[in-house]
Design a protein around this motif. Structure first.
Motif, PDB file in Angstrom:
ATOM      1  N   PHE A   9      -9.414   1.391   1.022  1.00  0.00           N
ATOM      2  CA  PHE A   9     -10.526   1.009   1.879  1.00  0.00           C
ATOM      3  C   PHE A   9     -10.084   1.036   3.331  1.00  0.00           C
ATOM      4  O   PHE A   9      -8.892   1.029   3.640  1.00  0.00           O
ATOM      5  N   TYR A  10     -11.062   1.090   4.220  1.00  0.00           N
ATOM      6  CA  TYR A  10     -10.818   1.132   5.662  1.00  0.00           C
ATOM      7  C   TYR A  10     -11.299  -0.176   6.262  1.00  0.00           C
ATOM      8  O   TYR A  10     -12.439  -0.594   6.040  1.00  0.00           O
ATOM      9  N   ASP A  11     -10.433  -0.852   7.032  1.00  0.00           N
ATOM     10  CA  ASP A  11     -10.790  -2.132   7.633  1.00  0.00           C
ATOM     11  C   ASP A  11      -9.963  -2.345   8.888  1.00  0.00           C
ATOM     12  O   ASP A  11      -8.740  -2.175   8.869  1.00  0.00           O
ATOM     13  N   ASN A  12     -10.620  -2.727   9.964  1.00  0.00           N
ATOM     14  CA  ASN A  12      -9.942  -3.038  11.238  1.00  0.00           C
ATOM     15  C   ASN A  12      -9.015  -1.925  11.711  1.00  0.00           C
ATOM     16  O   ASN A  12      -7.894  -2.174  12.155  1.00  0.00           O
ATOM     17  N   GLY A  13      -9.457  -0.686  11.588  1.00  0.00           N
ATOM     18  CA  GLY A  13      -8.687   0.442  12.106  1.00  0.00           C
ATOM     19  C   GLY A  13      -7.532   0.902  11.234  1.00  0.00           C
ATOM     20  O   GLY A  13      -6.728   1.721  11.664  1.00  0.00           O
ATOM     21  N   MET A  14      -7.424   0.371  10.020  1.00  0.00           N
ATOM     22  CA  MET A  14      -6.328   0.742   9.120  1.00  0.00           C
ATOM     23  C   MET A  14      -6.877   1.086   7.740  1.00  0.00           C
ATOM     24  O   MET A  14      -7.840   0.483   7.277  1.00  0.00           O
ATOM     25  N   TRP A  15      -6.235   2.042   7.095  1.00  0.00           N
ATOM     26  CA  TRP A  15      -6.504   2.342   5.689  1.00  0.00           C
ATOM     27  C   TRP A  15      -5.547   1.504   4.858  1.00  0.00           C
ATOM     28  O   TRP A  15      -4.343   1.475   5.123  1.00  0.00           O
ATOM     29  N   SER A  16      -6.056   0.803   3.870  1.00  0.00           N
ATOM     30  CA  SER A  16      -5.242   0.000   2.966  1.00  0.00           C
ATOM     31  C   SER A  16      -5.486   0.482   1.544  1.00  0.00           C
ATOM     32  O   SER A  16      -6.585   0.947   1.225  1.00  0.00           O
ATOM     33  N   GLY A  17      -4.463   0.360   0.697  1.00  0.00           N
ATOM     34  CA  GLY A  17      -4.644   0.789  -0.675  1.00  0.00           C
ATOM     35  C   GLY A  17      -3.530   0.320  -1.581  1.00  0.00           C
ATOM     36  O   GLY A  17      -2.499  -0.181  -1.123  1.00  0.00           O
ATOM     37  N   TYR A  18      -3.783   0.492  -2.876  1.00  0.00           N
ATOM     38  CA  TYR A  18      -2.793   0.135  -3.884  1.00  0.00           C
ATOM     39  C   TYR A  18      -3.046   0.966  -5.130  1.00  0.00           C
ATOM     40  O   TYR A  18      -4.142   1.479  -5.344  1.00  0.00           O
ATOM     41  N   TRP A  19      -2.017   1.111  -5.950  1.00  0.00           N
ATOM     42  CA  TRP A  19      -2.138   1.836  -7.215  1.00  0.00           C
ATOM     43  C   TRP A  19      -2.899   0.971  -8.204  1.00  0.00           C
ATOM     44  O   TRP A  19      -2.662  -0.238  -8.296  1.00  0.00           O
ATOM     45  N   GLU A  20      -3.784   1.561  -8.955  1.00  0.00           N
ATOM     46  CA  GLU A  20      -4.562   0.834  -9.951  1.00  0.00           C
ATOM     47  C   GLU A  20      -3.641   0.095 -10.931  1.00  0.00           C
ATOM     48  O   GLU A  20      -3.915  -1.034 -11.321  1.00  0.00           O
ATOM     49  N   ASP A  21      -2.543   0.703 -11.307  1.00  0.00           N
ATOM     50  CA  ASP A  21      -1.594   0.099 -12.246  1.00  0.00           C
ATOM     51  C   ASP A  21      -0.704  -0.971 -11.616  1.00  0.00           C
ATOM     52  O   ASP A  21      -0.025  -1.715 -12.320  1.00  0.00           O
ATOM     53  N   PHE A  22      -0.667  -1.029 -10.292  1.00  0.00           N
ATOM     54  CA  PHE A  22       0.201  -1.973  -9.579  1.00  0.00           C
ATOM     55  C   PHE A  22      -0.598  -2.666  -8.474  1.00  0.00           C
ATOM     56  O   PHE A  22      -0.275  -2.543  -7.286  1.00  0.00           O
ATOM     57  N   SER A  23      -1.614  -3.410  -8.849  1.00  0.00           N
ATOM     58  CA  SER A  23      -2.536  -3.984  -7.866  1.00  0.00           C
ATOM     59  C   SER A  23      -1.917  -5.069  -6.984  1.00  0.00           C
ATOM     60  O   SER A  23      -2.494  -5.437  -5.966  1.00  0.00           O
ATOM     61  N   ASP A  24      -0.753  -5.571  -7.350  1.00  0.00           N
ATOM     62  CA  ASP A  24      -0.093  -6.599  -6.536  1.00  0.00           C
ATOM     63  C   ASP A  24       0.632  -6.021  -5.319  1.00  0.00           C
ATOM     64  O   ASP A  24       1.110  -6.781  -4.482  1.00  0.00           O
ATOM     65  N   TYR A  25       0.735  -4.699  -5.223  1.00  0.00           N
ATOM     66  CA  TYR A  25       1.568  -4.070  -4.201  1.00  0.00           C
ATOM     67  C   TYR A  25       0.721  -3.149  -3.324  1.00  0.00           C
ATOM     68  O   TYR A  25       0.472  -2.009  -3.662  1.00  0.00           O
TER      69      TYR A  25
END
Length: 63
Positions: A9-25
């Motif tokens: 997702f895009y928020d506050n000028g940054m793209w953030s993401g995580y692997w579906e299998d590793f949602s804590d990271y």
């Protein structure tokens, strides 16, 4: 590595993401391409033993 799903997702000028299998990271990038590069890097760390105590998602059938 094959194909793996990730959430982003895009928020506050940054793209953030995580692997579906590793949602804590989660990781970030200024561009979507940078996020994808960072996701590849963290995937290597998660599956290569660099990060201790990695949580995994499992699935099994129950009666």
């Amino acid at each position: 590595m094959g194909k793996k799903k990730y959430i982003f997702f895009y928020d506050n000028g940054m793209w953030s993401g995580y692997w579906e299998d590793f949602s804590d990271y989660m990781t970030q990038g200024v561009t979507l391409e940078e996020l994808q590069t960072n996701l590849k890097d963290i995937y290597q760390d998660l599956t290569g033993g660099t990060i201790p105590c990695v949580r995994h998602v499992g699935e099994m059938e129950v009666a």
